[in-house]
Design a protein around this motif. Structure first.
Motif, short mmCIF file in Angstrom:
data_model
loop_
_atom_site.label_atom_id
_atom_site.label_comp_id
_atom_site.label_asym_id
_atom_site.label_seq_id
_atom_site.Cartn_x
_atom_site.Cartn_y
_atom_site.Cartn_z
N UNK A 1 43.36 -8.45 59.30
CA UNK A 1 42.59 -7.30 58.83
C UNK A 1 41.17 -7.43 59.36
N UNK A 2 40.53 -6.31 59.55
CA UNK A 2 39.19 -6.32 60.12
C UNK A 2 38.17 -6.76 59.07
N UNK A 3 38.45 -6.35 57.83
CA UNK A 3 37.49 -6.61 56.77
C UNK A 3 38.23 -7.34 55.66
N UNK A 4 37.95 -8.61 55.49
CA UNK A 4 38.68 -9.37 54.50
C UNK A 4 37.79 -10.33 53.76
N UNK A 5 38.43 -11.25 53.06
CA UNK A 5 37.65 -12.20 52.27
C UNK A 5 37.31 -13.45 53.07
N UNK A 6 38.16 -13.83 53.97
CA UNK A 6 38.01 -15.10 54.66
C UNK A 6 38.24 -14.94 56.14
N UNK B 1 40.04 -11.32 60.16
CA UNK B 1 39.86 -11.72 58.76
C UNK B 1 41.22 -11.75 58.06
N UNK B 2 41.25 -12.41 56.93
CA UNK B 2 42.43 -12.26 56.08
C UNK B 2 41.97 -11.93 54.65
N UNK B 3 42.87 -11.28 53.98
CA UNK B 3 42.54 -10.80 52.64
C UNK B 3 43.51 -11.43 51.65
N UNK B 4 43.01 -11.80 50.49
CA UNK B 4 43.90 -12.34 49.46
C UNK B 4 44.27 -11.24 48.51
#
Lengths: 278, 786
Positions: B556-561, B585-588
């Motif tokens: 993902x382009x906009x994530x948490x980590x 990025x990756x998102x949780x």
């Protein structure tokens, strides 16, 4: 007529100029909330604004930021918001990765009022990141970056929430609630609300009073088929339509009745209530 | 509780064979709808009809349709119908009588009021005496007629046809079978206007919005012969209003359509006027020492007073009311006091009255000169003053009955303005509405020994004392061993919604929890063995449900980590001078099954019925379904509870907790399920409120009650079939406001008619193949909560 003065310019690191409220927002004080807020700010006490939607919570924060001359960073909270959305994250750059401060980090680093709107909408694991900033420590640990931000002396957290419509599940944790002083907001008294509507929308006092009457009818129905009554904000919209030359009946239909209900019977009853005034 | 057909053997023997057979088959249904007295009437009615000797059709039809009739308008209608049939037997054929019986449930459903049903029988009586040939075609068209006409309309339609075709028999048949043009024309003319039932909810919401409080609106039951006398009235703070209004035509029948006032506006004007009376009157006036004419004048002023006060709040009400006042020709001298009073009524409402009559002008000036309108004493004073001058006018003496007053259609008859003089027994009885609460307390042994009045008092004792230890007699036998009964919990009180008064009766129902009896564990094990194939099918479904936990969404382009692999790849691209993939990025994502489930079992008597064509009961099936469901829930990991209920009147709703949320689904819970027995009735609203009380303590975002039931709410102390339906609906709405969803699984194949009204359009499933319930329940749950 003044429009809400929220800054939406992208942040430039190191400067919060764009977050300053430059024009005086219109705010009509209802009680002693301005003095109370000033006192709370002087000791940097975090503040919680409670009240139904559209009763002036956000406007109040803007007004106070202007009055105190501090920048204001607003975050609209939602369910998908994560802690990184508040604190900040690494972004990809031409030279590698680069840390991007989130709104909370920005506000605490450079000294702004950070306003978390509708904070209960955020998940509880997200809201806890404000805990170290809202007690005696006043720090924000950025664990991914390995940094601890000591909050700027001007920094303050303000949250708002609407105790009315949330379900039992969406409540603030006790540990969050107890970090804040709280100011209760409600729709103003009849005369005062009319005054606000007349000022904000430009309608005559008589029309404004009628609009408030209609809103009071709808507020009678809260919990009896309506989740929320007609707010001051909706009345201002209706007033603005009327000053644009829209017929009052049509303006009320568009701005007051249709938005708050899908139930045909309810719509009909409210329309009938409108016709007793216009 | 159950009443067996065998108890009525002597009556049964009198019936023909086919009727006996039918009666046996439909006995269960009848016994569930009718009280013992109703059953008695039912059987005696059948026997009486049989003795008429008008064929078996009539008896069989009667046996078949009476339970449905009782469900529609209550069982009191049964004897009325039987008497009617006996009276009419000499005038018509058995076939027509059978037709009347066959269509009675339809009429009951359309009229849904016992009083109206009796009036309907009277209409049939008119038919039989005046146009007997038309009766059969009319009954065949009854559905269409009653959808389009009120009962009064039907009567007028019938009378018109009977008059017009008194001697033309073919014409009669054509008219009543809706073949002739004039039948349709009269039908069109008699079409009912706007029905109160259709707009009741709208009016209620409107009243709540306008006045900030609830008023109780009721239609005046019964229709009127002539349409003029549709006056609303207020009695005991309830606004009674006509059950239908036509659009108001201010200029008579030739009013152009754009000037007609819609019927809904008349309703609103009427309820606003009545509400104004209720809001602005503190104390009714005394009618002592008053002349009828004086009273009439005072009433006009009182109407004007409350209207003036409401107009101050709601300016446009003046216009709304004014359009419903008759328009007068001012050049004409009034002929009666009634007419003059009507003119005064209009003049007082108008902002600027142009009425030239000197008495009216004087009254208007006097009224507008009043500074304090807040009490009705003002109206009294004004009325007395002006009535003296009224008597000096050269007009015939006022007569309340004959002096026909045109007064505005929306105004009530003002009975509420006056103090009721005589003692009203019904009102006095209603006032004793206090909650009768039994005192329960724990006492010491000495108190028990010395002060207890009666060790063997029933459950209705004023006080119940509890001794925490055993109470032993001198010979070492405990009183529990002699007289003991299973203990019950502290009583829980719940309100109940009475739709007739539109109020909750506070603390009306008592729920007592009882220890569920324990049965053989082997029963449960057998169920699991028998349903092996179903369980293995369910296994796949269970595993496909996303478990609770954290999910990582990469790319993902906009994530948490930062996703390190992707970031390194992107960096390599940058160094090589290529366009990098920005999705580093990756998102949780946290998947939560934020769900708590309550299974509420209906354990009433009817669950002991055998499933058609099998030798197991509905209770056995419910048990099997619950076991499979509990197994599935246990594996999915959603917290759940299994409770059950039955009732014995409002003072004793039995509630069993087989498994609670915090208990494991272990041997104890299973043994309790095995020991489950069905008896008594189904007071569902109270049970739902109690279940909601437990479920509300679960801090989960979604909370669901699954009700498994085989019939509609009923209890042995409630005779009105609508009452508990409305109460259950109300309980469900209350629960919904607490964030609890109620979902019903009905095993009653005829349930479609009522379940959607009680549970809402989406929240129910009617299970036709009852045998498949064990499989259906878990599957349904998983598809609902996916």
């Amino acid at each position: 007529m003044s429009l809400p003065a929220t800054a939406v310019v992208a942040p430039t690191p190191g400067s919060l100029d764009s977050y300053h409220v430059t024009r005086e927002p219109y705010y009509r004080a209802i009680g002693d909330e301005v003095a109370l807020y000033e006192a709370a700010y002087s000791v940097r006490m975090p503040i919680m604004l409670k009240g139904p939607t559209g009763c002036g919570k956000t406007r109040f924060v803007e007004y106070m930021a202007w009055k105190l001359g501090k920048p204001l960073i607003t975050v609209a909270c939602n369910e998908d918001m994560t802690a990184s959305d508040l604190v900040g994250r690494f972004l990809l750059d031409a030279s590698g990765t680069r840390w991007q401060d989130g709104p909370l980090a920005l506000a605490s680093r450079y000294g702004a009022i950070c306003y978390l709107d509708e904070v209960v909408e955020a998940r509880q694991d997200t809201t806890v990141v404000i805990h170290p900033l809202t007690d005696a420590r006043r720090i924000l640990p950025l664990e991914k970056k390995g940094e601890i931000i000591e909050a700027h002396p001007d920094f303050q957290v303000v949250i708002s929430y609407n105790p009315g419509y949330q379900s039992l599940m969406k409540d603030l944790k006790q540990s969050t609630k107890q970090r804040f002083g709280a100011l209760d907001f409600n729709y103003p008294e009849h005369e005062v609300e009319a005054e606000i509507i007349a000022h904000e929308s430009g309608v005559s006092m008589d029309v404004a009073k009628n609009l408030v009457h209609i809103a009071e009818r709808a507020r009678n129905l809260k919990g009896h088929g309506l989740d929320e009554g007609i707010s001051t904000r909706m009345l201002i919209y209706a007033g603005r339509l009327i000053t644009q030359g829209v017929a009052p009946l049509a303006a009320c239909r568009v701005a007051l009745v249709r938005p708050i209900t899908d139930d045909p019977d309810m719509r009909d009853a409210l329309d009938a209530a409108v016709t007793t005034y216009f | 509780m159950a009443i067996h057909l065998e108890e009525f053997q002597s009556l049964l023997d009198e019936l023909p064979g086919s009727a006996q057979e039918l009666l046996r088959a439909s006995w269960n249904e009848a016994a569930r709808t009718l009280t013992p007295r109703g059953l008695d009437n039912y059987l005696k009615g059948a026997v009486a009809l049989h003795h008429l000797g008008r064929g078996e059709d009539l008896v069989v039809g009667f046996i078949q349709s009476m339970p449905e009739l009782a469900r529609g308008v209550g069982e009191e209608a049964l004897p009325d119908l039987v008497n009617f049939l006996l009276g009419m037997a000499s005038k018509t054929s058995g076939h027509v009588l059978a037709l009347i019986v066959g269509t009675a449930p339809l009429a009951a459903q359309r009229l849904s009021d016992a009083g109206l049903f009796v009036s309907y029988l009277k209409v049939l009586e008119i038919m039989l005496t005046q146009a007997p040939r038309g009766l059969r075609p009319m009954l065949e068209n009854l559905d269409r007629l009653l959808t389009q006409l009120t009962l009064g309309g039907l009567r007028r339609w019938v009378q018109w046809g009977a008059q017009a075709y008194r001697s033309d028999l073919d014409g009669q048949v054509a008219y009543f079978s809706l073949q002739s043009a004039d039948a349709l024309a009269v039908l069109q003319q008699e079409r009912k206007g706007t029905l109160f039932v259709d707009i009741q909810r709208r009016l209620n919401i409107y009243q709540r919005a306008m006045w900030g409080r609830d008023f109780f609106l009721r239609p005046t039951s019964g229709d009127y012969e002539s349409r003029e006398e549709l006056k609303p009235y207020i009695e005991h703070y309830v606004i009674h209003i006509a059950d239908a209004y036509d659009n108001y035509k201010p200029l008579g029948p030739d009013t152009p359509p754009e000037q007609c006032v819609p019927a809904l506006e008349i309703y609103r004007a009427a309820v606003n006027h009545c509400a104004a009376h209720l809001v602005f009157t503190q104390q009714p006036l005394s009618m002592q020492m008053l002349h009828p004419a004086q009273m009439a004048v005072i009433e006009v002023f009182e109407d004007a007073r409350v209207e003036e006060l409401s107009i101050r709040q709601f300016p446009n009400m003046r216009e709304a009311w004014l359009t419903l006042h008759p328009v007068f020709d001012y050049s004409r001298e009034p002929q009666s006091i009634g007419e003059l009073l009507d003119r005064l009524g209009r003049a007082l409402l108008e902002e600027q009255s142009h009425d030239p009559h000197p008495w009216v002008r004087e009254a208007v000036v006097a009224f507008h000169a009043q500074t304090d309108l807040s009490t009705n004493q003002t109206s009294w004073n004004l009325g007395i003053d002006l009535s003296h001058k009224l008597f000096e006018l050269p007009l015939p003496e006022f007569n309340n009955r004959t002096d026909h007053r045109l007064s505005a259609i929306y105004r009530d008859d003002n009975r509420a303005v006056w103090q009721l003089e005589e003692y009203d027994e019904a009102q006095a009885l209603e006032a004793t509405w206090q909650t009768r609460q039994q005192v329960r307390k724990k006492v010491s042994l000495m108190e028990m020994v010395n002060e207890v009045d009666n060790e063997f008092a029933g459950d209705d004792a004023q006080e119940v004392w509890e001794l925490p230890t055993e109470y032993l007699f001198d010979d070492g036998v405990s009183i529990n061993e002699l007289e003991g009964r299973p203990p019950t919990s502290e009583p829980f009180y719940y309100p109940e919604w009475d739709y007739k008064i539109q109020l909750e009766r506070p603390n009306w129902v008592t729920v007592l929890e009882r220890h569920p009896p324990v049965g053989e564990l082997a029963v449960i094990e057998n169920i699991i063995i028998e349903n092996k194939p179903v369980i293995s099918r369910l296994k796949f479904l269970i595993e496909s449900i996303v478990p609770q936990g954290m999910q990582r969404i990469r790319h993902v382009e906009d994530g948490d980590d930062l996703d390190i692999n992707a970031a390194v790849r992107a960096m390599i691209d940058i160094r090589m001078g290529q366009l990098p993939d920005p999705r580093i990025m990756m998102r949780h994502k946290r998947t939560l099954r934020e769900l708590a489930v309550m299974v509420l079992l209906d354990m009433s008597e009817s669950s002991n019925d055998k499933v058609r064509g099998h030798d197991y009961t509905i209770m056995d099936l419910t048990r099997a379904a619950t076991v499979l469901f509990a197994n599935a829930l246990d594996r999915i990991g959603d917290p759940f509870a299994i409770h059950g209920f039955c009732s014995d009147g409002r003072h004793d709703v039995h509630y069993h907790r087989f498994k609670d949320f915090d208990q494991p689904y272990g041997d104890i819970a299973k043994a309790r399920l095995a020991g489950m027995k069905g008896h008594l009735s189904t007071r569902m609203g109270a049970a739902l409120r109690h279940a909601g009380h437990y479920l509300a303590q679960q801090l989960k975002s979604k909370r669901v009650i699954f009700v498994i039931t085989d019939g509609e709410p009923a209890d042995n102390d409630v005779y009105d079939p609508q009452y508990l339906r409305h109460d259950t609906k109300h309980a469900i709405e209350e629960l919904a406001s607490k964030g609890i969803t109620v979902y019903a699984l009905s095993l009653d194949p005829h349930a479609d008619q009522y379940v959607s009204r009680i549970f809402g359009a989406k929240n129910f499933t009617v299970i036709d193949e009852v045998e498949r319930l064990p499989e259906k329940l878990p599957t349904l749950y998983m598809s609902l909560t996916r």
